[in-house]
Enzyme design. Structure first.
Site, short mmCIF file in Angstrom:
data_model
loop_
_atom_site.label_atom_id
_atom_site.label_comp_id
_atom_site.label_asym_id
_atom_site.label_seq_id
_atom_site.Cartn_x
_atom_site.Cartn_y
_atom_site.Cartn_z
CG LEU A 1 46.88 -25.05 27.20
CD1 LEU A 1 46.20 -24.55 28.47
CD2 LEU A 1 46.85 -23.98 26.11
CG HIS A 2 53.53 -24.84 24.68
ND1 HIS A 2 53.87 -23.51 24.80
CD2 HIS A 2 53.03 -24.99 23.43
CE1 HIS A 2 53.61 -22.88 23.67
NE2 HIS A 2 53.08 -23.75 22.83
CB ALA A 3 56.35 -23.33 29.43
N GLY B 1 44.81 -24.73 22.46
CA GLY B 1 44.96 -25.87 23.37
C GLY B 1 46.29 -26.58 23.21
CG HIS C 1 49.72 -22.12 25.04
ND1 HIS C 1 50.18 -23.37 24.70
CD2 HIS C 1 49.20 -21.59 23.91
CE1 HIS C 1 49.94 -23.59 23.42
NE2 HIS C 1 49.37 -22.52 22.91
CB SER D 1 55.48 -24.86 18.63
OG SER D 1 54.45 -25.24 17.73
CE LYS E 1 56.63 -20.87 17.61
NZ LYS E 1 55.37 -21.17 17.01
NE ARG F 1 50.75 -26.63 13.17
CZ ARG F 1 50.00 -25.52 13.18
NH1 ARG F 1 50.45 -24.42 13.73
NH2 ARG F 1 48.81 -25.52 12.63
CD GLN G 1 43.79 -20.27 13.51
OE1 GLN G 1 42.94 -19.66 14.13
NE2 GLN G 1 45.05 -20.31 13.90
P1 AMP Z 1 48.27 -21.31 19.68
O1 AMP Z 1 47.63 -22.22 20.67
O2 AMP Z 1 49.44 -21.91 18.97
O3 AMP Z 1 47.28 -20.64 18.76
O4 AMP Z 1 48.91 -20.12 20.54
C1 AMP Z 1 48.12 -19.35 21.40
C2 AMP Z 1 48.91 -18.14 21.83
O5 AMP Z 1 50.10 -18.55 22.50
C3 AMP Z 1 49.34 -17.25 20.65
O6 AMP Z 1 49.20 -15.90 20.99
C4 AMP Z 1 50.78 -17.66 20.48
O7 AMP Z 1 51.58 -16.63 19.90
C5 AMP Z 1 51.20 -17.91 21.91
N1 AMP Z 1 52.40 -18.77 21.95
C6 AMP Z 1 52.57 -19.95 21.30
N2 AMP Z 1 53.80 -20.44 21.53
C7 AMP Z 1 54.43 -19.54 22.32
C8 AMP Z 1 55.74 -19.46 22.89
N3 AMP Z 1 56.65 -20.40 22.69
N4 AMP Z 1 56.03 -18.37 23.66
C9 AMP Z 1 55.11 -17.40 23.86
N5 AMP Z 1 53.86 -17.42 23.36
C10 AMP Z 1 53.53 -18.47 22.60
#
Ligand code: AMP
Length: 280
Positions: free
Chosen positions: A30-32, A28, A34, A182, A146, A184, A58
């Site tokens: 979410l950004h570009a 969640g 995702h 990210s 990433k 974060r 995790q």
């Molecule tokens: P997360 O919500 O951080 O667990 O990320 C979910 C999915 O989005 C994972 O497969 C990440 O590798 C992918 N993701 C996160 N940040 C990026 C990014 N900047 N570009 C591409 N994919 C991303």
């Protein structure tokens, strides 16, 4: 777009909606980055499912599970605009009911890098992703470059446990100044945010050196480290020039290399990487 919380609802909708399914697992906020995964899934499948779950198994005991950013309403409106069919937002008790005691462990490739820095992290990732695969039963699942080691670990798990699906790894989406998107990044103060592109700058310097013929792994690591060390707000956890399959640190990087790093800037622990292959 249907938004559900239980395993049985996901299974029912999965059965009701015919055609191929793509799954995008997320935590969640979410950004570009995702959304690029969702768009790719939309283009390649009849149906798209997204999971939003901040997976406690995790996170280590001193990590940011409690403070991890959340904004479900905003996430859902972004996913609605992209034509997602199904969003699963399980509660922790739905994923890990009382008595839960079964985990998936991938061995060698989880040991270095993120695995060494975050003990238990990948056990949590592989366990939750295996559960997501079993519940959604997607034809394809989408992950970001990433999190390079995560993508390698998931691919290993899918192969070793014969999950009947394809893993699609999508390119890292970056801010205009190179900072990898990210969830974060929201932890960064304006001053820290201004310093954060140092990760990508150091990766690019090592890439440029590699393209110019510098194939010594130790020298590539030194190039990255020296640029990171010049940024007073950045504390480097590790830099790596590793074999893209085994993740072992390379002496000779001429056959391709995964350059990666983890760096703390203020409260944020940032990771980034570039994959270099001989055809580049
Ligand atoms: P997360 O919500 O951080 O667990 O990320 C979910 C999915 O989005 C994972 O497969 C990440 O590798 C992918 N993701 C996160 N940040 C990026 C990014 N900047 N570009 C591409 N994919 C991303």
């Amino acid at each position: 777009m249907q938004v559900v919380e239980t395993v049985s609802d996901v299974r029912r909708i999965r059965r009701e909606l015919a055609g191929s399914w793509g799954l995008v697992p997320t935590m969640g906020y979410l950004h570009a980055g995702h959304l690029s995964l969702v768009e790719r899934a939309r283009a390649e499948n009849d149906r798209v499912g997204v999971s939003i779950f901040v997976n406690p198994t995790q996170f280590g005991p001193n990590e940011d599970l409690e403070s991890y950013p959340r904004d479900l309403e905003r996430d859902l409106s972004l996913l609605r605009e992209l034509g997602v069919d199904l969003v699963w937002t399980p509660f922790v008790e739905e994923m890990y009911p009382p008595g839960f005691q079964t985990y998936v462990t991938v061995e060698e490739v989880t040991r270095p890098l993120e695995g060494a820095a975050r003990p238990g992290h990948f056990r949590g990732v592989t366990t939750v992703v295996a559960k997501l695969f079993n519940v959604f039963q997607p034809d394809r699942a989408y992950f970001g470059q990433k999190d390079a080691q995560q993508a390698i670990v998931i691919q290993r798990m899918v192969k070793d446990l014969n999950f009947p699906l394809e893993i699609v790894v999508c390119p890292t989406v970056r801010e205009p100044d190179g900072l990898a998107m990210s969830s974060r990044n929201v932890y960064l103060t304006p001053e820290q945010r201004a310093a954060a592109p140092v990760l990508y700058r150091s990766l690019c310097a090592a890439r440029n050196a590699w393209v110019a013929g510098e194939h010594d792994g130790e020298r590539l690591r030194r190039i990255m480290r020296s640029i990171l060390d010049a940024e007073p707000l950045a504390q480097t956890e590790y830099v790596s020039a590793a074999d893209p399959q085994t993740l072992e640190e390379l002496g000779d990087a001429s056959q391709g290399v995964l350059l990666s790093m983890a760096v703390r800037i203020g409260k944020a622990r940032l990771i980034d990487n570039i994959l270099l292959t001989p055809d580049q």
